[in-house]
Design a protein around this motif. Structure first.
Motif, PDB file in Angstrom:
ATOM      1  N   VAL A  27      -2.589  56.679   6.624  1.00 56.04           N
ATOM      2  CA  VAL A  27      -1.643  56.206   7.616  1.00 56.04           C
ATOM      3  C   VAL A  27      -2.037  55.815   8.944  1.00 56.04           C
ATOM      4  O   VAL A  27      -1.263  55.221   9.611  1.00 56.04           O
ATOM      5  CB  VAL A  27      -0.168  57.367   7.794  1.00 56.04           C
ATOM      6  N   GLY A  28      -3.354  56.020   9.138  1.00 59.23           N
ATOM      7  CA  GLY A  28      -3.913  55.756  10.468  1.00 59.23           C
ATOM      8  C   GLY A  28      -5.128  55.950  10.512  1.00 59.23           C
ATOM      9  O   GLY A  28      -5.938  56.674   9.617  1.00 59.23           O
ATOM     10  N   THR A  29      -5.752  55.804  11.739  1.00 60.01           N
ATOM     11  CA  THR A  29      -7.204  56.171  12.276  1.00 60.01           C
ATOM     12  C   THR A  29      -7.194  56.923  13.444  1.00 60.01           C
ATOM     13  O   THR A  29      -6.363  56.799  14.199  1.00 60.01           O
ATOM     14  CB  THR A  29      -8.264  54.812  12.191  1.00 60.01           C
ATOM     15  N   VAL A  54     -10.679  63.257  20.611  1.00 58.24           N
ATOM     16  CA  VAL A  54      -9.957  62.195  20.215  1.00 58.24           C
ATOM     17  C   VAL A  54      -9.648  61.363  21.631  1.00 58.24           C
ATOM     18  O   VAL A  54      -8.950  61.876  22.643  1.00 58.24           O
ATOM     19  CB  VAL A  54      -8.688  62.690  19.543  1.00 58.24           C
ATOM     20  N   ASP A  55      -9.911  59.984  21.290  1.00 63.46           N
ATOM     21  CA  ASP A  55      -9.304  59.213  22.316  1.00 63.46           C
ATOM     22  C   ASP A  55      -8.018  58.562  21.997  1.00 63.46           C
ATOM     23  O   ASP A  55      -7.340  58.973  22.958  1.00 63.46           O
ATOM     24  CB  ASP A  55     -10.324  58.089  22.396  1.00 63.46           C
ATOM     25  N   LYS A  56      -7.690  58.153  20.792  1.00 59.26           N
ATOM     26  CA  LYS A  56      -6.366  57.962  20.773  1.00 59.26           C
ATOM     27  C   LYS A  56      -6.247  57.969  19.005  1.00 59.26           C
ATOM     28  O   LYS A  56      -7.105  57.707  18.385  1.00 59.26           O
ATOM     29  CB  LYS A  56      -5.891  56.578  21.491  1.00 59.26           C
ATOM     30  N   LEU A  57      -4.855  58.142  18.517  1.00 53.89           N
ATOM     31  CA  LEU A  57      -4.742  58.042  17.193  1.00 53.89           C
ATOM     32  C   LEU A  57      -3.934  56.580  16.920  1.00 53.89           C
ATOM     33  O   LEU A  57      -2.959  56.168  17.944  1.00 53.89           O
ATOM     34  CB  LEU A  57      -3.529  59.071  16.875  1.00 53.89           C
ATOM     35  N   ASP A  58      -4.380  55.803  15.960  1.00 55.91           N
ATOM     36  CA  ASP A  58      -3.665  54.707  15.730  1.00 55.91           C
ATOM     37  C   ASP A  58      -2.632  54.845  14.363  1.00 55.91           C
ATOM     38  O   ASP A  58      -3.347  54.977  13.196  1.00 55.91           O
ATOM     39  CB  ASP A  58      -4.684  53.236  15.202  1.00 55.91           C
ATOM     40  N   ILE A  59      -1.666  55.118  14.571  1.00 56.74           N
ATOM     41  CA  ILE A  59      -0.617  55.289  13.139  1.00 56.74           C
ATOM     42  C   ILE A  59      -0.073  54.171  12.832  1.00 56.74           C
ATOM     43  O   ILE A  59       0.884  53.633  13.723  1.00 56.74           O
ATOM     44  CB  ILE A  59       0.095  56.608  13.606  1.00 56.74           C
ATOM     45  N   TRP A 117      -9.408  57.415  17.143  1.00 58.96           N
ATOM     46  CA  TRP A 117     -10.673  56.779  17.798  1.00 58.96           C
ATOM     47  C   TRP A 117     -11.289  57.842  18.412  1.00 58.96           C
ATOM     48  O   TRP A 117     -10.503  58.936  19.136  1.00 58.96           O
ATOM     49  CB  TRP A 117      -9.994  55.657  18.801  1.00 58.96           C
ATOM     50  N   SER A 118     -12.459  58.023  18.398  1.00 56.66           N
ATOM     51  CA  SER A 118     -13.399  59.145  19.015  1.00 56.66           C
ATOM     52  C   SER A 118     -14.783  58.544  19.564  1.00 56.66           C
ATOM     53  O   SER A 118     -15.441  58.124  18.790  1.00 56.66           O
ATOM     54  CB  SER A 118     -13.351  60.210  17.968  1.00 56.66           C
TER      55      SER A 118
END
Lengths: 93, 93, 93, 93, 93
Positions: free
Chosen positions: D7-9, A82-87, D11-12
């Protein structure tokens, strides 16, 4: 899939012959705010993840759909880092 | 996969014809500090584990991916014996 | 696999055409000391078990690996009747 | 299947080669009154859902029965977007 | 399999192309005394069940072993309607 964090590895010399060369990672499950849950899985890695990294795990028969895990007695695989979560904001998170 | 400890065996003479010769082990689930949980599985062994040993179990259809369990009504298999766990320090463990 | 006790049967006349002739057993899950849990499954029997008997159930796709359950919409099968459990002393059981 | 809300996505960039192009959605599980549970899955979308939408997820091997997820290490797929729920009055809901 | 009660339906116009014509039922899980649990599944019906009926659901890959669900992204199917449960007295039920 399950959000997790690699927290360690398992050493095993006696294992099923299909698993020679497979490396077992200990993956703690994460909440959406990235705090760790009590629960964890042991998973095989297919993407070169390391200790401390946030990852995604696929479980069950889907864990065998990678070149590394095909036809092996493996029910959990790390298939993405995972690079980042967008919530988005939501009522109770 | 699930971290567990072999705590016993199940004796069964009346079983599905595919299971003649299969030995059922009782495997308690473990926390990462190796204390035992309440939960447990009954699993078939593919690696010669014995009572008291720390093991890894694969469940579901993945449990049938060994020579011993192929095409049998078995949903949990011991596929590795643990030598040791390497766990890094983490925020809440 | 899951340790359970057969506590009853389910009567059903309207069922999927693949299931005509299948008998549904109610199986309460057991703790290792053989006390009953709240949780239960409905399972098909492949070994001639009866009410009151301690049994082992396989779940998921593994439940379809018997002659009686092959290719049917069945996700739990009784595949062994338990004679006895041999449990070693362990720290918290 | 599981009722959820996107609720979100996630990134990977480093992921299994089979997953290039797959978009990971974060799906919180919902109660029948549409309040959110703590639990969530990461799922691939097969129907063009977006953040904020109520959806249905299939899990396990069934998650691989779409053109987008076939033969991939994916164990959860969004396969329907919910227009509305019709719930009859029941004793405790 | 899981004992449940059909409590409603889900309306969905945007769904995976394999699912056109599939009707989604909301099935609350039941205790053995037929009281409803909090938990529920969304399932496809293969036996013509209606709201208010007590049913049995198969989950996972077994849910795809009916003519209606074959090769579809469906992980829960209603495969029997319950006429009645025969439960023997047991220590704690």
């Amino acid at each position: 899939m399950v959000l997790g964090k690699v927290v360690g590895t398992v050493w095993s010399t006696r294992k099923d012959e299909n698993l020679i060369g497979s490396k077992f990672m200990i993956v703690r499950h994460l909440n959406l705010d990235l705090t760790e849950k009590e629960s964890f899985n042991i998973a095989v890695d297919s993407v070169g993840s390391g200790v401390g990294e946030i990852v995604i795990m696929a479980t069950g028969s889907s864990a065998r759909q990678t070149n590394i895990t095909k036809n092996k007695p493996i029910d959990a695989v790390i298939m993405a880092i995972v690079d980042k979560l967008d919530i988005s904001n939501s009522e109770d998170s």
